[in-house]
Design a protein around this motif. Sequence first.
Motif, PDB file in Angstrom:
ATOM      1  N   TYR A  19       0.652  -1.274  -0.118  1.00 56.34           N
ATOM      2  CA  TYR A  19       0.323   0.096   0.355  1.00 56.34           C
ATOM      3  C   TYR A  19       0.701   1.210   0.222  1.00 56.34           C
ATOM      4  O   TYR A  19       0.597   2.540  -0.227  1.00 56.34           O
ATOM      5  N   ALA A  61      -9.579   1.126   8.632  1.00 53.53           N
ATOM      6  CA  ALA A  61      -8.523   1.382   7.595  1.00 53.53           C
ATOM      7  C   ALA A  61      -9.000   2.053   6.058  1.00 53.53           C
ATOM      8  O   ALA A  61      -9.610   1.780   5.235  1.00 53.53           O
ATOM      9  N   ARG A  66     -10.792   7.399   0.277  1.00 55.13           N
ATOM     10  CA  ARG A  66     -12.019   7.403  -0.019  1.00 55.13           C
ATOM     11  C   ARG A  66     -13.461   7.756   0.742  1.00 55.13           C
ATOM     12  O   ARG A  66     -14.392   8.300   0.011  1.00 55.13           O
ATOM     13  N   ASP A  82      -5.276   4.393   9.617  1.00 51.94           N
ATOM     14  CA  ASP A  82      -4.920   3.677   8.049  1.00 51.94           C
ATOM     15  C   ASP A  82      -2.875   2.836   8.877  1.00 51.94           C
ATOM     16  O   ASP A  82      -2.498   4.146   9.969  1.00 51.94           O
ATOM     17  N   THR A  84      -0.974   2.030   6.986  1.00 53.31           N
ATOM     18  CA  THR A  84       0.094   2.279   5.931  1.00 53.31           C
ATOM     19  C   THR A  84       0.239   3.893   6.008  1.00 53.31           C
ATOM     20  O   THR A  84      -0.288   4.643   5.747  1.00 53.31           O
ATOM     21  N   GLN A  87      -0.251   6.135   3.090  1.00 49.85           N
ATOM     22  CA  GLN A  87      -2.072   6.306   2.754  1.00 49.85           C
ATOM     23  C   GLN A  87      -2.371   6.979   3.779  1.00 49.85           C
ATOM     24  O   GLN A  87      -3.278   8.395   3.552  1.00 49.85           O
ATOM     25  N   ALA A 109      -5.528  -1.918  12.526  1.00 50.87           N
ATOM     26  CA  ALA A 109      -7.019  -2.420  13.158  1.00 50.87           C
ATOM     27  C   ALA A 109      -7.335  -3.124  14.297  1.00 50.87           C
ATOM     28  O   ALA A 109      -8.492  -3.384  14.276  1.00 50.87           O
ATOM     29  N   LEU A 124     -13.972  -1.096   5.875  1.00 51.08           N
ATOM     30  CA  LEU A 124     -14.071  -1.376   4.424  1.00 51.08           C
ATOM     31  C   LEU A 124     -13.412  -2.336   3.623  1.00 51.08           C
ATOM     32  O   LEU A 124     -11.415  -1.703   3.611  1.00 51.08           O
TER      33      LEU A 124
HETATM   34  C1  LIG Z   1      -7.770  -2.928  -0.136  1.00 49.85           C
HETATM   35  S1  LIG Z   1      -6.968  -1.019   0.899  1.00 49.85           S
HETATM   36  C2  LIG Z   1      -8.737  -0.832   1.818  1.00 49.85           C
HETATM   37  C3  LIG Z   1      -8.989   0.664   1.577  1.00 49.85           C
HETATM   38  C4  LIG Z   1     -10.136   1.667   1.891  1.00 49.85           C
HETATM   39  N1  LIG Z   1     -10.939   0.995   3.248  1.00 49.85           N
HETATM   40  C5  LIG Z   1     -11.290   1.358   0.875  1.00 49.85           C
HETATM   41  O1  LIG Z   1     -12.087   1.076   1.004  1.00 49.85           O
HETATM   42  O2  LIG Z   1     -10.213   2.572  -0.389  1.00 49.85           O
HETATM   43  C6  LIG Z   1      -6.700  -1.590   2.658  1.00 49.85           C
HETATM   44  C7  LIG Z   1      -6.092  -1.101   3.440  1.00 49.85           C
HETATM   45  O3  LIG Z   1      -5.991  -1.851   4.277  1.00 49.85           O
HETATM   46  C8  LIG Z   1      -4.361  -0.979   5.180  1.00 49.85           C
HETATM   47  N2  LIG Z   1      -3.997  -2.316   6.389  1.00 49.85           N
HETATM   48  C9  LIG Z   1      -3.451  -3.255   5.664  1.00 49.85           C
HETATM   49  N3  LIG Z   1      -3.249  -4.093   7.895  1.00 49.85           N
HETATM   50  C10 LIG Z   1      -3.944  -2.805   8.107  1.00 49.85           C
HETATM   51  C11 LIG Z   1      -4.317  -3.044   9.296  1.00 49.85           C
HETATM   52  N4  LIG Z   1      -3.458  -4.016  10.236  1.00 49.85           N
HETATM   53  N5  LIG Z   1      -4.973  -1.975   9.898  1.00 49.85           N
HETATM   54  C12 LIG Z   1      -5.110  -1.263  10.131  1.00 49.85           C
HETATM   55  N6  LIG Z   1      -5.174  -0.513   7.984  1.00 49.85           N
HETATM   56  C13 LIG Z   1      -4.708  -1.776   7.560  1.00 49.85           C
HETATM   57  C14 LIG Z   1      -4.080  -0.670   4.388  1.00 49.85           C
HETATM   58  O4  LIG Z   1      -2.469   0.054   4.216  1.00 49.85           O
HETATM   59  C15 LIG Z   1      -4.874  -0.126   3.247  1.00 49.85           C
HETATM   60  O5  LIG Z   1      -4.817   0.723   3.229  1.00 49.85           O
END
Ligand SMILES: C[S@@+](CC[C@H](N)C(=O)[O-])C[C@H]1O[C@@H](n2cnc3c(N)ncnc32)[C@H](O)[C@@H]1O
Length: 274
Positions: A19, A61, A66, A82, A84, A87, A109, A124
């Motif tokens: 990410y 997250a 968006r 989040d 990352t 991000q 998260a 999401l």
């Molecule tokens: C597929 S993106 C979805 C982002 C947003 N919810 C959307 O729908 O556009 C997944 C996100 O989860 C974050 N992520 C991954 N592992 C995570 C964790 N353990 N805790 C929080 N965020 C995490 C990533 O950095 C990334 O921004």
Amino acid sequence: MDRLENARETVLKASRAYYAHLGYYEERTRGAETTKRELDFLEFAFRTHATHNVREVLDVACGSGRHILGLAHRGYKCTGQDYTPEQVQTAQARAKREGVSMKLLQGDATRLKYEGEFDAVLALYILFLLPDDDSVLTCLRQIHRALKPGGIAVCNIANPFHKGEDWFSLKAIHQGHYFHETRVPGMRYISIDRVQDFDPLHGIAWWQETHVIETPDGVHIFRERERLRLFTYWDILHYLQAAGFKQIKCYPDWEIKPPKKPKADWLVFVARKD
Ligand SMILES: C[S@@+](CC[C@H](N)C(=O)[O-])C[C@H]1O[C@@H](n2cnc3c(N)ncnc32)[C@H](O)[C@@H]1O
């Protein structure tokens, strides 16, 4: 296929690298229409399932923001976090550019410290990326704790049984590869993915992905790994119940009124804290 380990640190490190590099470009490929439809759905869920007016929303997250930015534009008091940092920085820059104020933080998260503060909490496109199932349950328990009574959680998963050929489908996983090309003004995004490891007992797939992104400022190539947990409807239902939620409804494909035979590529759960 290479056997990959699934240790929590390995998964988090891969996800962060993915990410950090790709979040910005992925965001640009997503049509504004998709996000608008999801925001409309969220407001429908707030109105229909929460017992009181939803005002304060947490996105656990939030990616580059968006949903949480969209909700801030629609008048909600928003907090996004989040894992990352890149991000979060993108979301902060967007919020500043668009003139909306909200809290944006770096955070895991599964380490939410909130208690009874929010009317709605969003998770999401994240549950299937968490490092293991204990993390999913922990995350949902902490979301339950973060909510005020009568508040709602909205989370979603990709449905591996769907008929399409997307990377999250069983079809693509058994095929062992997936190719995708997206064109938006000023950008061509090609993703060439190969299944690096698939564990059918626990429903875990590791993808090795090559992303070629053409923009007016040059060609960018990224090679990343991504781990996907293939959940079913029943898994998430049981995890939500174990987290303390009792009123749970599932909406296939973000449909407010699901057709008799929904496609069900994505399963969206709305769960209320009593
Ligand atoms: C597929 S993106 C979805 C982002 C947003 N919810 C959307 O729908 O556009 C997944 C996100 O989860 C974050 N992520 C991954 N592992 C995570 C964790 N353990 N805790 C929080 N965020 C995490 C990533 O950095 C990334 O921004």
